[in-house]
Design an enzyme around this catalytic site. Structure first.
Site, PDB file in Angstrom:
ATOM      1  N   SER A  64       6.360   7.294   1.866  1.00  0.00           N
ATOM      2  CA  SER A  64       6.124   8.547   1.157  1.00  0.00           C
ATOM      3  C   SER A  64       5.902   9.652   2.172  1.00  0.00           C
ATOM      4  O   SER A  64       5.360   9.402   3.265  1.00  0.00           O
ATOM      5  CB  SER A  64       4.888   8.427   0.259  1.00  0.00           C
ATOM      6  OG  SER A  64       4.501   9.689  -0.267  1.00  0.00           O
ATOM      7  N   TYR A  92      -3.915   6.490  -0.683  1.00  0.00           N
ATOM      8  CA  TYR A  92      -2.485   6.233  -0.866  1.00  0.00           C
ATOM      9  C   TYR A  92      -1.708   6.665   0.369  1.00  0.00           C
ATOM     10  O   TYR A  92      -0.848   5.929   0.880  1.00  0.00           O
ATOM     11  CB  TYR A  92      -1.987   6.985  -2.103  1.00  0.00           C
ATOM     12  CG  TYR A  92      -0.495   6.905  -2.317  1.00  0.00           C
ATOM     13  CD1 TYR A  92       0.093   5.759  -2.852  1.00  0.00           C
ATOM     14  CD2 TYR A  92       0.336   7.977  -1.987  1.00  0.00           C
ATOM     15  CE1 TYR A  92       1.470   5.679  -3.051  1.00  0.00           C
ATOM     16  CE2 TYR A  92       1.711   7.914  -2.181  1.00  0.00           C
ATOM     17  CZ  TYR A  92       2.266   6.758  -2.712  1.00  0.00           C
ATOM     18  OH  TYR A  92       3.629   6.692  -2.906  1.00  0.00           O
TER      19      TYR A  92
END
Length: 248
Positions: free
Chosen positions: A143, A157
């Site tokens: 990501s 995350y």
């Protein structure tokens, strides 16, 4: 050589889009999923309509016994795996670090970091020339959060994806001489239902004006990059990252 691909978390979003692209490229496909039988069967039907030989296997890839079951079933029904897409992941509700529980952190790290490492471990046992394999390719779905940190939202995350990036680099160098390439894609704001897990299903639409390209991305755009990295067209690429964040 038959092309056999395992895509984790393939019942929705980027994983499902990758399965459809793989079907068009002649792969035999394993659609791995965690819990949603109905969604997995829908994707399975779609890839079979495209002419692909495919199966759906329910397995929690953060648990090694279930990973072993997954790979054994692929061995039996599709053949030796040649491509792995580590796409399965999770995210918590938007919060600051001091509000995060130990349970949340352990669950997230187990899914987003331990899971891909376990899947890579069992893929390498089949792909690596060191173990009698004929080579293969692994793509990890990271990501842009790994670069940006996601402060005041999802630092955990982002940290998990940073760990996945480091794993990508290290593993790529470790197996480069064994016929296995390891790369990653780093999506940004992509229109999938993944954002519902964080309690903000409309997140991409709300934040699109702040993206340099002025829009969120589509799962198919990420899938195209994944399939390219897996292919022979990317034969000299390992330890590389493709950012798909619209300029973020």
């Amino acid at each position: 050589m038959d092309k056999v691909i395992i895509i984790t978390g393939a019942s929705r979003g980027i994983g499902a889009a990758t399965a459809l692209q793989a079907a068009r490229q002649g792969y035999r496909i394993c659609i791995n999923y965690h819990a949603d039988d109905e969604a997995a069967q829908r994707v399975l039907a779609q890839v079979r309509e495209l002419g692909a030989r495919a199966i759906a296997v329910r397995a929690d890839v953060s648990v090694e016994d279930e990973v072993i079951h997954l790979f054994n079933q692929v061995d039996h029904e599709l053949g030796r795996v040649t491509a792995l897409v580590n796409n399965a992941g999770t995210i918590g509700q938007k919060s600051r670090v001091e509000e995060m529980s130990e349970f949340r952190l352990l669950k997230l790290m187990k899914t987003n970091v331990v899971g891909p490492i376990l899947c890579a471990k069992h893929a390498l046992a089949r792909m690596s020339t060191r173990h009698g394999g004929s080579g293969g390719s692994i793509v990890n779905v990271s990501s842009v959060a790994a670069r940006l940190g996601s402060p005041n939202e999802y630092v955990d995350y982002a940290a998990s994806k940073g760990a996945l990036d480091t794993f990508t680099l290290g593993l790529a160098k470790e197996v480069a001489g064994e016929g296995v390439r390891v790369n990653a894609v780093r999506p940004g704001y992509i229109f999938t239902d993944f954002h519902a897990l964080s309690g903000d299903p409309d997140r991409v639409s709300k934040l699109a004006p702040g993206i340099p390209m002025g829009r969120g991305g589509q799962a198919e755009e990420v899938a195209e990059a994944i399939i390219w990295l897996l292919s022979d067209k990317a034969s000299y690429s390992t330890g590389s990252f493709i950012d798909l964040g619209g300029g973020r």
